[in-house]
Design an enzyme around this catalytic site. Structure first.
Site, PDB file in Angstrom:
ATOM      1  N   SER A 126      63.408  34.492 -11.898  1.00  7.70           N
ATOM      2  CA  SER A 126      63.426  33.301 -11.435  1.00  7.70           C
ATOM      3  C   SER A 126      64.456  32.263 -12.166  1.00  7.70           C
ATOM      4  O   SER A 126      65.080  31.597 -11.748  1.00  7.70           O
ATOM      5  CB  SER A 126      62.070  32.472 -11.995  1.00  7.70           C
ATOM      6  OG  SER A 126      61.654  32.446 -13.148  1.00  7.70           O
ATOM      7  N   ALA A 165      51.244  32.242  -7.669  1.00  4.89           N
ATOM      8  CA  ALA A 165      51.372  32.041  -6.242  1.00  4.89           C
ATOM      9  C   ALA A 165      52.701  32.165  -5.383  1.00  4.89           C
ATOM     10  O   ALA A 165      52.984  31.539  -4.572  1.00  4.89           O
ATOM     11  CB  ALA A 165      50.467  30.838  -5.846  1.00  4.89           C
ATOM     12  N   ARG A 194      55.339  31.044  -6.119  1.00  2.86           N
ATOM     13  CA  ARG A 194      55.610  29.660  -6.061  1.00  2.86           C
ATOM     14  C   ARG A 194      57.209  29.041  -6.538  1.00  2.86           C
ATOM     15  O   ARG A 194      57.758  28.292  -6.392  1.00  2.86           O
ATOM     16  CB  ARG A 194      54.806  28.636  -6.602  1.00  2.86           C
ATOM     17  CG  ARG A 194      54.482  28.558  -7.927  1.00  2.86           C
ATOM     18  CD  ARG A 194      53.335  27.885  -8.472  1.00  2.86           C
ATOM     19  NE  ARG A 194      53.364  26.334  -8.467  1.00  2.86           N
ATOM     20  CZ  ARG A 194      54.123  25.645  -9.438  1.00  2.86           C
ATOM     21  NH1 ARG A 194      54.894  26.276 -10.393  1.00  2.86           N
ATOM     22  NH2 ARG A 194      54.326  24.200  -9.255  1.00  2.86           N
ATOM     23  N   ALA A 251      64.674  29.094   1.129  1.00  2.00           N
ATOM     24  CA  ALA A 251      64.293  30.262   0.396  1.00  2.00           C
ATOM     25  C   ALA A 251      62.664  29.933   0.476  1.00  2.00           C
ATOM     26  O   ALA A 251      62.304  28.743   0.549  1.00  2.00           O
ATOM     27  CB  ALA A 251      64.571  30.426  -0.826  1.00  2.00           C
ATOM     28  N   LYS A 252      61.952  31.180   0.619  1.00  2.54           N
ATOM     29  CA  LYS A 252      60.284  31.166   0.494  1.00  2.54           C
ATOM     30  C   LYS A 252      59.942  32.131  -0.647  1.00  2.54           C
ATOM     31  O   LYS A 252      60.966  32.863  -1.074  1.00  2.54           O
ATOM     32  CB  LYS A 252      59.640  31.444   1.791  1.00  2.54           C
ATOM     33  CG  LYS A 252      59.868  30.548   3.091  1.00  2.54           C
ATOM     34  CD  LYS A 252      59.044  30.771   4.090  1.00  2.54           C
ATOM     35  CE  LYS A 252      59.421  31.909   4.794  1.00  2.54           C
ATOM     36  NZ  LYS A 252      58.602  32.192   6.167  1.00  2.54           N
ATOM     37  N   GLY A 253      58.881  31.925  -1.014  1.00  2.47           N
ATOM     38  CA  GLY A 253      58.236  32.961  -2.199  1.00  2.47           C
ATOM     39  C   GLY A 253      58.174  34.166  -1.720  1.00  2.47           C
ATOM     40  O   GLY A 253      57.925  34.512  -0.314  1.00  2.47           O
ATOM     41  N   GLU A 294      54.433  38.180  -4.368  1.00  5.38           N
ATOM     42  CA  GLU A 294      53.166  38.963  -4.172  1.00  5.38           C
ATOM     43  C   GLU A 294      53.162  39.974  -3.061  1.00  5.38           C
ATOM     44  O   GLU A 294      52.462  40.678  -2.624  1.00  5.38           O
ATOM     45  CB  GLU A 294      52.083  38.055  -4.217  1.00  5.38           C
ATOM     46  CG  GLU A 294      51.809  37.277  -5.393  1.00  5.38           C
ATOM     47  CD  GLU A 294      51.052  35.964  -5.390  1.00  5.38           C
ATOM     48  OE1 GLU A 294      49.788  35.977  -5.855  1.00  5.38           O
ATOM     49  OE2 GLU A 294      51.335  35.066  -4.639  1.00  5.38           O
TER      50      GLU A 294
END
Lengths: 155, 792
Positions: free
Chosen positions: B507, B544, B546, B742-744, B747
């Site tokens: 990150s 999550a 996130r 962007a998205k996560g 997971e």
């Protein structure tokens, strides 16, 4: 009971009184402040504490330091030269083979041992050699990619 | 603006230090006069401590003090407010009953063996069913029931869904305990200073919630708690809760007046660390003759162990998969979270999703089979679509599920050449080889041998599964926000201070890319500070999937704020309007006037060094436009974006030994826009390693509340030699709410893996595996069962 031993670590002779019960990993981390070798299991299963002793990769948590008086020991701290990362370290950085990085020093040392023994491993040979080094972050893909790229470059 | 940095394979900023062995992890923290604490756990899973004699332990030379339940502050802590540092009634074998502080860890360990404890045994409850039975002993009497929580969700009308179904399938599933197995075991160093302020060196994922949790546990103001996060040697959800060892270390430091380190052994990590909840699940699902899904009905029983954690909230995610993965008009989901005297359980990567995706996607395969439809086409016709809302209230913005399925289907075509050379689906136009699949990154090259070279006891098969995962935060706390500041100093260097945490996932680097891109500076000119609650602004935690979305938006807002301040000063200095300026290569330049520019450094100095001067300090706070789910209906839009993915597994099953070998795992993920494709691939490949373990090898074997395999030899992770070929394919959909689209992704790499493998096993040998992990013994038993049924 304490024993006086000399360990030749990364080219320096380190004379030290040690408790005979202590593992090489204990001595590196707690007595010599060489924290690069990591304690992941203390039972030889994870490979995070791998260092090279007299040319052989070993899990330092499983070795009694007192048995290695006079040994030549290479740890991850001894890999960089003149402030430059070793090609193995550089490849792991550039190929994305490092995430949390806790397993990385063990991988660096065992990859060095692999390439010293077999400079041109096949991917399957590299994977088999490194099967004793556990990584929970990368799925190994980029670590293996790094190994293969170093082997390629040394051609 | 150019996309110079966004989308680049930028190596992790923290990687060189990690490669050199210079990074300081939790285990490496050493403070002057630091003492070592060890914890005594209960000998029995359920027992009252009726006498404890610590006098012999206290007399051992080097022992500083022994702590017992008498040293507990009066407060309870934890998600369910059911925990205390030391217990006078042990409710599991991992219950802390005393602690020793000594000058070294060996002395502390020896002292533990000198503590004499008399127990009064209480009846053990090791099964959730027994815990819920009439008259069962209450594990927490103050809670009045062993049922901690029941989730009860529904949408549509199940009876209608069932009546419209041409096919209905039903299955029972058994899901195991698994462990995060972070390579670094749990560790903390606690220090109280002369102001009675606590500093905790920690590997937590939730520094600000932990600050609050510790203040509650210890009865001190939150403002007196400072959390410093060291480099984290793996997290995966382990760090999402407060655990007793943390307040215990604090109590030890307060009592001795010295810093105290508590570090777990690997065995302790397996015994006293959290595990993923085991579950029993019954699922029914139906579809119309044309393949349209009609309904789903899932009921789960989760063994949460002796104390409640954030892991108890995982049914919210299982519910999401059940209700909203594909378009499901009618659905019901129930889950009972039950106290037992078993291990504590917690949050683990995927947070319920690996479990629910396993059972939902296995039933999807059974429906496709019952309908005689192609499993990929069946999934595509029911897939979620962009700009839609599910009956559960999930607002889907970008969605590449169809594209993900198409991508893994293309990969499957080459697998089919191996598996069924005689009936390859799309090979009319000639042989499709892997390297020709556009955009596919192949990360290994151990090619499976051709089908016709396999001995007859080796059977090949392929299977598919998809996944839906939150990708724009997940509001499970009242704020899902993150704060950030961006400072530009008089050398033109940029410091991002972010509330979010680097746990290895990258990150820090992704956020640096976002800020560097926005300010037009090189990545080398960015420093990221993210590890000290006294410095960084609030963030709910790293979970999550996130961080890229939430912390990325916060960092972007802070960078834009800083850029506005830069432009304000630059416009004055250059005598032009703010709207004529742009930032790149460390310069502020005037558009359409070649050569007219000023460096960031000069702007900062001219802004600082004058009467009434100002610093360049941008701030950003981002809390996504989402909702806490309704407490009765569980409906609501929990995330600002949703990630999608699909996997195809190609397996070999040895029908003589039951051993399953995965040859290839193709993974396609819709990540919005990849800020750093190398990091995205790393998340998917690493997630796959966990998914493969969950599918095939990983299980904490628990008998009478005790873990029987608490070591890395008997708890089997996938090694480099075990891994299949992992093919990753990034599907970009450019989410409207994400930073640079962007998205996560954190997971999704492991959520569909077990289902894809189970479906491939069925394809290979015709048995449905409903219990994880799918060990050789279980596969063999299923093959025997199939043979028996065939004979009858």
């Amino acid at each position: 009971m304490k024993t006086l031993i000399t360990l030749n670590i990364n080219g320096d002779a380190r004379e030290i009184y040690i408790d005979a019960r202590r593992s090489l990993l204990d001595i590196l981390r707690d007595e010599l402040a060489l924290m690069g070798a990591h304690r992941g299991c203390d039972s030889g299963d994870c490979g995070a504490c791998t260092v090279i002793v007299n040319g052989q990769p070993v899990t330092s948590c499983m070795m009694l330091a007192a048995d290695w008086n006079g040994a030549e020991i290479l740890t991850v701290e001894g890999m960089a030269k003149d402030g430059q990362l070793h090609p193995i370290q550089r490849a792991l950085v550039e190929k994305g083979g490092i995430q949390c990085g806790f397993c990385t020093p063990g991988f660096v040392m065992n990859i060095k041992a692999l390439l010293d023994e077999n400079p041109k491993p096949t991917e399957a040979e590299a994977r088999a050699w490194l099967a004793g080094n556990l990584c929970r972050c990368t799925g190994y893909a980029k670590i293996i990619e790094a190994v293969m790229s170093v082997a390629e470059e040394s051609a | 603006m150019t996309d110079a940095l966004i989308g680049q394979r930028v190596p992790k900023l923290d990687a060189p230090s990690k490669a050199a062995g210079k990074t300081i992890y939790g285990h490496d923290v050493r403070l002057p006069s630091m003492l070592h604490g060890r914890i005594l756990y209960s000998r029995y899973a359920h027992a009252k401590i009726i006498r404890m004699d610590t006098s012999r332990a206290e007399k051992l030379r080097g022992v500083k003090c022994v702590l017992t339940p008498k040293d507990n502050p009066p407060h309870r802590f934890g998600y369910g407010k059911d925990n205390k540092p030391f217990k006078d009634i042990a409710r599991s074998l991992r219950d802390e009953i005393a602690g020793v502080v000594a000058t070294d860890a060996d002395i502390a360990e020896e002292a533990l063996s000198l503590i004499e404890v008399d127990y009064e045994l209480l009846p053990n409850i090791f099964s959730p069913r027994e815990a819920l039975s009439e008259g069962a002993l209450l594990i927490h009497p103050e809670h009045k029931s062993n049922l901690f929580q029941r989730y009860n969700y529904s949408h549509g009308d199940l009876a209608q869904g069932e009546s419209e179904s041409a096919v209905v399938v039903e299955e029972k599933f058994l899901l195991p305990y698994v462990s995060h197995v972070c390579m670094e075991t749990s560790v903390v160093v606690a220090q109280f200073d002369h102001r009675d302020h606590l500093t905790l060196w920690s590997t937590t994922q939730i520094p600000f919630l932990l600050q609050r949790d510790l203040s509650e546990a210890l009865g001190i103001p939150g403002s007196n708690v400072r959390i410093i996060q060291t480099a984290v040697g793996g997290a995966f959800g382990r760090g999402l809760d407060i655990y007793p060892y943390e307040p215990i270390a604090a109590l030890m430091s307060r009592k001795t007046g010295q810093p105290v380190r508590v570090a777990f052994s690997r065995e302790e990590e397996f015994l006293a660390g959290p595990a993923r909840q085991p579950a029993e699940v019954t699922v029914r699902a139906g579809a119309k003759a044309d393949g349209t899904l009609t309904f789903r009905d899932a009921s789960c029983m989760l063994d949460i162990g002796a104390y409640v954690s954030w892991g108890t909230v995982t049914p919210l995610v299982m519910m999401e998969t059940t209700a909203s993965l594909y378009q499901v008009p009618h659905a019901r989901f129930t889950a009972d979270c039950v106290y037992t005297n078993n291990l504590i359980t917690g949050a683990m990567r995927g947070y319920g999703n690996p479990q629910s995706t396993f059972f939902i996607e296995t039933l999807m395969d059974r429906l496709a089979e019952a309908l005689k439809m192609d499993p990929v086409n069946f999934r595509i016709m029911n897939a979620n679509v962009p700009n839609s809302e599910t009956p559960q209230g999930l607002v889907i913005t970008s969605c590449g599920l169809k594209e993900c399925l198409e991508a893994v289907a293309a990969s499957a075509d080459s697998a089919r050449m191996n598996v069924y050379p005689e009936r390859s689906r799309r090979n009319e136009g000639g042989r499709l080889v892997l390297s020709e699949v556009e955009g596919m990154t192949v990360t290994a090259n151990i090619k499976p041998s051709p089908f016709n070279l396999q001995p007859p006891h080796i059977k090949r098969g392929i299977g598919f599964a998809s996944t839906l995962n939150v990708g724009g935060g997940a509001r499970i706390y009242r704020s899902d926000g993150c704060g950030a500041t961006v400072k530009v100093d008089d050398f033109g260097h940029v410091t991002l201070v972010t509330g979010s945490t680097e746990i290895g996932q990258g990150s820090e680097t992704a956020l640096a890319q976002i800020v560097a891109q926005t300010l037009g500076v090189k990545i080398e000119n960015i420093t990221v500070l993210n590890s000290d609650t006294d410095i960084k602004p609030w963030d709910v935690g790293v979970h999550a999937s996130r961080t890229t979305f939430i912390a990325g938006n916060a960092a972007y807002l802070a960078a834009v704020d800083a850029r506005n301040q830069i432009f304000e000063t630059a416009a004055q200095l250059l005598g032009v309007g703010v709207d004529q300026l742009s930032a790149s290569a460390g310069q502020v330049t005037v558009r359409d006037e070649a050569g007219k520019s000023i460096s960031l450094e000069q702007v900062a100095r001219r802004r600082h060094f004058k009467e009434g001067g100002k610093v360049i300090l941008g701030e950003g706070w981002y809390d996504p436009p989402t909702q806490l789910v309704d407490k009765d209906t569980y409906k609501g839009n929990i995330s600002a974006a949703y990630g999608f993915g699909a996997q195809m597994a190609e397996v070999e099953v040895d029908i003589e030994t039951g051993k399953v070998r995965v040859l290839r795992l193709a993974c396609a993920n819709d990540v919005g826009h990849a800020i750093n494709p190398m990091a995205v691939e790393g998340q998917i490949e690493g997630g796959a390693q966990m998914g493969l373990g969950y599918a095939l090898t990983e299980e904490l074997i628990v008998k009478d509340g005790k873990v029987l395999n608490p070591d890395l030899l008997d708890y089997r992770l996938f090694t480099s030699a075990d891994m299949p070929i992992i093919e990753t394919r990034i599907i970009e959909t450019d989410d409207p709410g994400g930073p640079f689209g962007a998205k996560g992704v954190g997971e999704m790499g492991g959520t569909p893996t077990a289902a894809a493998i189970a479906n491939a096993i069925y394809d290979a040998v015709g048995v449905r595996m409903t219990q994880l992990p799918m060990t050789p013994e279980r596969v063999l038993a299923a093959l025997d069962e199939k043979e028996k049924r065939a004979r009858v």
